[in-house]
Design a protein around this motif. Sequence first.
Motif, PDB file in Angstrom:
ATOM      1  N   ARG A 282       0.833  -1.217   0.000  1.00  0.00           N
ATOM      2  CA  ARG A 282       0.000   0.000   0.000  1.00  0.00           C
ATOM      3  C   ARG A 282       0.863   1.261   0.000  1.00  0.00           C
ATOM      4  N   ASN A 283       1.873   1.297   0.813  1.00  0.00           N
ATOM      5  CA  ASN A 283       2.767   2.459   0.855  1.00  0.00           C
ATOM      6  C   ASN A 283       3.466   2.651  -0.490  1.00  0.00           C
ATOM      7  N   HIS A 284       3.903   1.559  -1.078  1.00  0.00           N
ATOM      8  CA  HIS A 284       4.606   1.622  -2.359  1.00  0.00           C
ATOM      9  C   HIS A 284       3.685   2.205  -3.439  1.00  0.00           C
ATOM     10  N   CYS A 285       2.418   1.821  -3.414  1.00  0.00           N
ATOM     11  CA  CYS A 285       1.446   2.363  -4.378  1.00  0.00           C
ATOM     12  C   CYS A 285       1.307   3.879  -4.210  1.00  0.00           C
ATOM     13  N   GLY A 286       1.300   4.342  -2.974  1.00  0.00           N
ATOM     14  CA  GLY A 286       1.222   5.782  -2.713  1.00  0.00           C
ATOM     15  C   GLY A 286       2.424   6.530  -3.263  1.00  0.00           C
ATOM     16  N   ILE A 287       3.566   5.920  -3.176  1.00  0.00           N
ATOM     17  CA  ILE A 287       4.789   6.520  -3.715  1.00  0.00           C
ATOM     18  C   ILE A 287       4.686   6.638  -5.235  1.00  0.00           C
ATOM     19  N   HIS A 288       4.095   5.650  -5.859  1.00  0.00           N
ATOM     20  CA  HIS A 288       3.874   5.721  -7.312  1.00  0.00           C
ATOM     21  C   HIS A 288       2.959   6.892  -7.663  1.00  0.00           C
ATOM     22  N   ARG A 289       1.901   7.085  -6.899  1.00  0.00           N
ATOM     23  CA  ARG A 289       0.969   8.190  -7.160  1.00  0.00           C
ATOM     24  C   ARG A 289       1.677   9.546  -7.037  1.00  0.00           C
ATOM     25  N   GLU A 290       2.646   9.634  -6.141  1.00  0.00           N
ATOM     26  CA  GLU A 290       3.424  10.873  -5.981  1.00  0.00           C
ATOM     27  C   GLU A 290       4.148  11.218  -7.286  1.00  0.00           C
TER      28      GLU A 290
ATOM     29  N   GLN B  71      16.577   2.395  -7.067  1.00  0.00           N
ATOM     30  CA  GLN B  71      17.706   1.862  -6.310  1.00  0.00           C
ATOM     31  C   GLN B  71      17.391   1.521  -4.856  1.00  0.00           C
ATOM     32  N   VAL B  72      16.394   2.187  -4.273  1.00  0.00           N
ATOM     33  CA  VAL B  72      16.111   1.963  -2.855  1.00  0.00           C
ATOM     34  C   VAL B  72      14.724   1.354  -2.655  1.00  0.00           C
ATOM     35  N   THR B  73      13.696   2.068  -3.079  1.00  0.00           N
ATOM     36  CA  THR B  73      12.323   1.632  -2.806  1.00  0.00           C
ATOM     37  C   THR B  73      11.998   0.318  -3.508  1.00  0.00           C
ATOM     38  N   ASP B  74      12.279   0.244  -4.809  1.00  0.00           N
ATOM     39  CA  ASP B  74      11.985  -0.995  -5.534  1.00  0.00           C
ATOM     40  C   ASP B  74      12.892  -2.145  -5.087  1.00  0.00           C
ATOM     41  N   ARG B  75      14.093  -1.836  -4.690  1.00  0.00           N
ATOM     42  CA  ARG B  75      15.019  -2.892  -4.252  1.00  0.00           C
ATOM     43  C   ARG B  75      14.451  -3.634  -3.038  1.00  0.00           C
ATOM     44  N   LYS B  76      13.598  -2.980  -2.267  1.00  0.00           N
ATOM     45  CA  LYS B  76      13.004  -3.625  -1.091  1.00  0.00           C
ATOM     46  C   LYS B  76      12.083  -4.773  -1.481  1.00  0.00           C
ATOM     47  N   TYR B  77      11.426  -4.677  -2.639  1.00  0.00           N
ATOM     48  CA  TYR B  77      10.535  -5.770  -3.026  1.00  0.00           C
ATOM     49  C   TYR B  77      11.241  -6.811  -3.908  1.00  0.00           C
ATOM     50  N   ALA B  78      12.469  -6.547  -4.310  1.00  0.00           N
ATOM     51  CA  ALA B  78      13.194  -7.474  -5.187  1.00  0.00           C
ATOM     52  C   ALA B  78      13.233  -8.900  -4.648  1.00  0.00           C
ATOM     53  N   PRO B  79      13.443  -9.113  -3.346  1.00  0.00           N
ATOM     54  CA  PRO B  79      13.441 -10.499  -2.853  1.00  0.00           C
ATOM     55  C   PRO B  79      12.121 -11.239  -3.086  1.00  0.00           C
ATOM     56  N   TYR B  80      11.036 -10.500  -3.209  1.00  0.00           N
ATOM     57  CA  TYR B  80       9.719 -11.114  -3.419  1.00  0.00           C
ATOM     58  C   TYR B  80       9.524 -11.544  -4.875  1.00  0.00           C
ATOM     59  N   LEU B  81      10.414 -11.118  -5.769  1.00  0.00           N
ATOM     60  CA  LEU B  81      10.278 -11.486  -7.178  1.00  0.00           C
ATOM     61  C   LEU B  81      10.591 -12.966  -7.399  1.00  0.00           C
TER      62      LEU B  81
END
Length: 131
Positions: free
Chosen positions: A75-83, A119-129
């Motif tokens: 949810r937080n990540h989606c909000g960052i996209h909207r920004e 480099q930072v925000t998306d890297r947090k979800y990389a392990p879930y890929l």
Amino acid sequence: MEYIQWQPAFNLDGGKIDEQHRYLVQILNETYEMMMKFVKNEHFIIKLEELREYAEKHFQFEEALMESRGYPDFRNHCGIHREFIGEIDELERKIRKGKKSAPAEIFVFLRDWLLEHIQVTDRKYAPYLCT
């Protein structure tokens, strides 16, 4: 020279996400180049709309992937996209109003945001890929 030069350190998955990130960087570079060449506002706005449309498409892909993989900060990540989309919209509004200095300031924000996000925000979800 490109406004943003793609670096191997930006890669996350070696696949679709990286491909989409590279294309976002390419469109941002093309849009910036148009601004620097003082192209007519209507042409610049068309390129800016392309950036927004592709960013939205990428965000939808990324968000669907995160949700399907159970990414806890979804949810937080989606909000960052909207920004990011909001900043593109703000740039377009300022251009339509004829503001001259605003685009340069907003491009600094867009560049910094995109690089930080990859480099930072998306890297947090990389392990879930890979799950």
